[in-house]
Design a protein around this motif. Structure first.
Motif, PDB file in Angstrom:
ATOM      1  N   GLU A 178       0.835  -1.208   0.000  1.00 14.67           N
ATOM      2  CA  GLU A 178       0.000   0.000   0.000  1.00 14.67           C
ATOM      3  C   GLU A 178       0.871   1.261   0.000  1.00 14.67           C
ATOM      4  O   GLU A 178       0.610   2.209  -0.759  1.00 14.67           O
ATOM      5  N   GLN A 179       1.888   1.267   0.832  1.00 18.63           N
ATOM      6  CA  GLN A 179       2.755   2.440   0.905  1.00 18.63           C
ATOM      7  C   GLN A 179       3.552   2.646  -0.382  1.00 18.63           C
ATOM      8  O   GLN A 179       3.830   3.786  -0.769  1.00 18.63           O
ATOM      9  N   ALA A 180       3.911   1.548  -1.047  1.00 18.41           N
ATOM     10  CA  ALA A 180       4.693   1.644  -2.276  1.00 18.41           C
ATOM     11  C   ALA A 180       3.819   1.812  -3.513  1.00 18.41           C
ATOM     12  O   ALA A 180       4.347   1.921  -4.616  1.00 18.41           O
ATOM     13  N   ASP A 181       2.496   1.817  -3.329  1.00 19.35           N
ATOM     14  CA  ASP A 181       1.561   1.867  -4.459  1.00 19.35           C
ATOM     15  C   ASP A 181       1.888   0.747  -5.447  1.00 19.35           C
ATOM     16  O   ASP A 181       1.981   0.945  -6.652  1.00 19.35           O
ATOM     17  N   ALA A 182       2.046  -0.455  -4.888  1.00 21.51           N
ATOM     18  CA  ALA A 182       2.457  -1.618  -5.668  1.00 21.51           C
ATOM     19  C   ALA A 182       1.397  -2.711  -5.595  1.00 21.51           C
ATOM     20  O   ALA A 182       0.489  -2.668  -4.759  1.00 21.51           O
TER      21      ALA A 182
END
Length: 289
Positions: A178-182
């Motif tokens: 989620e944090q890496a938009d992955a």
């Protein structure tokens, strides 16, 4: 013993001596309440030893401990300096019309499984390096669409994959994704998701992860992710080896039934039919008997 002096016996000088009277000696000992309190203090750490051993020395206990840890303090992506970011971007591979596949299994706080588990910190470093280097995350479903000509893959496409549907992998990886938009693809053992125990994620959890849009759910068999003995002392993956006295026709029917069951379970629980498959143990049949 001789009689003590009269003064010490409580007599006046000139009185008739009285026989010497011995006084009882009383030995003082801790009161029962104090003694029990001390014993209780000593017993507290001893009573905790089985719980400590369970939480640190068993896979199930470590997972329970890790669930509490993630709930209280989710893992965070590391920060990189501008210099490091420039180095990553300058040394990353550049390609088109292809995809780089990275395969993971477990993520956890223990390395008890050796090369099959990495720490959440290391996985976070991988995601940051990939994102900083300009890699584009894709899923197995997107790659299948590209193979069918329904879409084009972006340049520098990378597919992050996990095998088995392990609870620890999804639990630790999801906040980092989620944090890496992955995005990532999880190849699920359908039978294990139906009866997950502690080690595997159940269908309710897998459905919730898939609904986030960060997870693509694909097939890893239903019940053939295991070794079987094909000869005395020789074991091979059940998916790609003949059982003793099993004909080719029986083998094909067994495999077809298992793969159909896995696909149906995924479609029933997740809502989409799988379009990709990962061979258990990476064994695709070259080592069959």
């Amino acid at each position: 013993l001789p009689d003590p002096p009269a003064a010490l016996a409580g007599q006046e000088p000139g009185d008739r001596p009285r026989p010497y009277q011995r006084r009882p000696v009383v030995c003082l000992s801790p009161r029962p309440g104090v003694r029990q309190f001390i014993v209780g203090l000593v017993a507290i750490p001893l009573s905790a030893l089985p719980f400590v051993a369970y939480l640190t020395m068993t896979p199930e206990g470590r997972l329970v401990r890790d669930k509490v840890s993630v709930a209280l303090s989710p893992p965070r992506l590391p920060q990189v300096t501008d210099r490091t970011a420039a180095r990553m971007a300058g040394t990353a591979p550049r390609y088109s019309r292809g995809v780089m596949v990275l395969a993971y299994h477990g993520i956890g706080s223990s390395d008890a499984e050796g090369g099959f588990v990495i720490s959440p910190e290391r996985f976070g470093e991988h995601l940051v390096a990939l994102r900083t280097a300009g890699m584009k995350f894709v899923t197995a479903a997107q790659v299948a669409d590209a193979f069918e000509g329904r879409r084009r893959l972006p340049r520098n496409a990378v597919m992050v994959t996990f095998d088995d549907g392990r609870a620890d992998a999804m639990m630790f990886a999801d906040p980092l994704l989620e944090q890496a938009d992955a995005t990532a693809t999880m190849f699920v053992i359908a039978g294990a998701a139906t009866d997950p125990g502690v080690y595997y994620a159940g269908w309710d959890d897998i459905r919730a992860y898939a609904a986030s849009g960060r997870w693509d759910i694909q097939s890893h068999t239903s019940s053939l992710h295991r070794q079987r003995e094909v000869k005395p002392g020789i074991s091979l993956p059940a998916l790609t080896s003949l059982a003793p006295k099993e004909s080719i026709a029986e083998f094909r029917a067994r495999v077809r039934t298992d793969l159909k069951s896995a696909s149906s379970a995924i479609e029933s629980h997740i809502g989409t039919r799988p379009v990709a498959f990962a061979y258990p143990f990476g064994a695709y049949g070259a080592d069959r008997s």
